[in-house]
Design a protein around this motif. Structure first.
Motif, PDB file in Angstrom:
ATOM      1  N   GLU A  48      38.490  27.867  30.222  1.00 56.98           N
ATOM      2  CA  GLU A  48      39.419  28.414  29.231  1.00 56.98           C
ATOM      3  C   GLU A  48      40.055  29.706  29.719  1.00 56.98           C
ATOM      4  OE1 GLU A  48      37.122  28.735  25.644  1.00 56.98           O
ATOM      5  OE2 GLU A  48      37.045  26.571  25.360  1.00 56.98           O
ATOM      6  N   VAL A  49      39.261  30.560  30.350  1.00 61.61           N
ATOM      7  CA  VAL A  49      39.788  31.829  30.858  1.00 61.61           C
ATOM      8  C   VAL A  49      40.828  31.561  31.939  1.00 61.61           C
ATOM      9  CG1 VAL A  49      39.202  33.897  32.186  1.00 61.61           C
ATOM     10  CG2 VAL A  49      37.790  33.228  30.239  1.00 61.61           C
ATOM     11  N   PHE A  50      40.540  30.654  32.859  1.00 63.82           N
ATOM     12  CA  PHE A  50      41.470  30.385  33.954  1.00 63.82           C
ATOM     13  C   PHE A  50      42.708  29.622  33.506  1.00 63.82           C
ATOM     14  CE2 PHE A  50      37.564  31.000  36.597  1.00 63.82           C
ATOM     15  CZ  PHE A  50      37.996  32.166  37.166  1.00 63.82           C
ATOM     16  N   ALA A  51      42.663  29.027  32.320  1.00 62.28           N
ATOM     17  CA  ALA A  51      43.816  28.302  31.806  1.00 62.28           C
ATOM     18  C   ALA A  51      44.865  29.250  31.236  1.00 62.28           C
ATOM     19  CB  ALA A  51      43.378  27.306  30.737  1.00 62.28           C
ATOM     20  N   LYS A  52      44.507  30.474  30.981  1.00 62.77           N
ATOM     21  CA  LYS A  52      45.441  31.452  30.416  1.00 62.77           C
ATOM     22  C   LYS A  52      46.337  32.028  31.516  1.00 62.77           C
ATOM     23  CE  LYS A  52      42.379  32.460  26.675  1.00 62.77           C
ATOM     24  NZ  LYS A  52      42.940  32.372  25.385  1.00 62.77           N
ATOM     25  N   SER A  53      47.318  32.787  31.095  1.00 62.29           N
ATOM     26  CA  SER A  53      48.264  33.361  32.059  1.00 62.29           C
ATOM     27  C   SER A  53      47.551  34.310  33.021  1.00 62.29           C
ATOM     28  CB  SER A  53      49.379  34.107  31.334  1.00 62.29           C
ATOM     29  OG  SER A  53      48.848  35.274  30.734  1.00 62.29           O
ATOM     30  N   GLU A  54      48.193  34.620  34.137  1.00 56.13           N
ATOM     31  CA  GLU A  54      47.581  35.443  35.179  1.00 56.13           C
ATOM     32  C   GLU A  54      47.185  36.813  34.656  1.00 56.13           C
ATOM     33  OE1 GLU A  54      45.874  36.427  38.627  1.00 56.13           O
ATOM     34  OE2 GLU A  54      46.741  34.468  38.228  1.00 56.13           O
ATOM     35  N   MET A  97      29.438  42.633  32.082  1.00 56.68           N
ATOM     36  CA  MET A  97      28.232  42.177  32.769  1.00 56.68           C
ATOM     37  C   MET A  97      27.656  43.294  33.631  1.00 56.68           C
ATOM     38  SD  MET A  97      27.514  39.251  31.645  1.00 56.68           S
ATOM     39  CE  MET A  97      26.250  38.766  32.767  1.00 56.68           C
ATOM     40  N   ALA A  98      28.498  44.068  34.281  1.00 54.77           N
ATOM     41  CA  ALA A  98      28.024  45.184  35.104  1.00 54.77           C
ATOM     42  C   ALA A  98      27.307  46.215  34.240  1.00 54.77           C
ATOM     43  CB  ALA A  98      29.187  45.834  35.849  1.00 54.77           C
ATOM     44  N   GLN A  99      27.878  46.510  33.075  1.00 53.35           N
ATOM     45  CA  GLN A  99      27.245  47.458  32.162  1.00 53.35           C
ATOM     46  C   GLN A  99      25.889  46.930  31.690  1.00 53.35           C
ATOM     47  OE1 GLN A  99      29.523  48.374  28.651  1.00 53.35           O
ATOM     48  NE2 GLN A  99      27.940  49.711  27.812  1.00 53.35           N
ATOM     49  N   ALA A 143      40.932  39.486  31.174  1.00 49.54           N
ATOM     50  CA  ALA A 143      39.702  38.894  30.639  1.00 49.54           C
ATOM     51  C   ALA A 143      38.596  38.910  31.680  1.00 49.54           C
ATOM     52  CB  ALA A 143      39.964  37.466  30.164  1.00 49.54           C
ATOM     53  N   THR A 144      38.950  38.580  32.915  1.00 47.31           N
ATOM     54  CA  THR A 144      37.953  38.576  33.986  1.00 47.31           C
ATOM     55  C   THR A 144      37.432  39.982  34.226  1.00 47.31           C
ATOM     56  OG1 THR A 144      39.021  36.675  35.010  1.00 47.31           O
ATOM     57  CG2 THR A 144      37.533  37.954  36.393  1.00 47.31           C
ATOM     58  N   THR A 145      38.331  40.946  34.247  1.00 50.62           N
ATOM     59  CA  THR A 145      37.928  42.339  34.441  1.00 50.62           C
ATOM     60  C   THR A 145      37.006  42.784  33.316  1.00 50.62           C
ATOM     61  OG1 THR A 145      39.982  42.831  35.594  1.00 50.62           O
ATOM     62  CG2 THR A 145      38.773  44.709  34.700  1.00 50.62           C
TER      63      THR A 145
END
Length: 90
Positions: A49-55, A69-71, A61-63
């Motif tokens: 779903e995330v990769f289906a969205k615009s760049e 997750m890093a936190q 979203a990825t950031t």
């Protein structure tokens, strides 16, 4: 009449479980495997779903997910370190 997969109590008062207690570790392993499969499937769906969205949306979203997750990993690491420090001080 008792079903075969029901626990029963003998005349001397002893419990006879229908499930072999030696199978408990196998049941736990099976449950954890199913949970991991389920989580993997959900993660795959979310990723799709995330990769289906615009760049730009995908990048944001990825950031966000990576930062979150890093936190969480930093908090977990701090918690483990604190527990280890407390264990050494005991």
């Amino acid at each position: 009449m008792a079903m075969e997969n029901e626990d029963r109590v003998s005349d001397d008062g002893h419990l006879h479980p229908a499930v072999d207690v030696n199978d408990a570790p196998n049941e736990l392993i099976k449950a954890v495997d199913e949970l991991l499969d389920n989580l993997s499937s959900k993660l795959s769906k979310v990723s799709t779903e995330v990769f289906a969205k615009s760049e730009s949306t995908r990048t944001a979203a990825t950031t966000f997910l990576v930062d979150e997750m890093a936190q969480r990993l930093d908090e977990l690491e701090a918690s483990i370190k604190a527990s280890a420090d407390n264990g050494e001080n005991s």
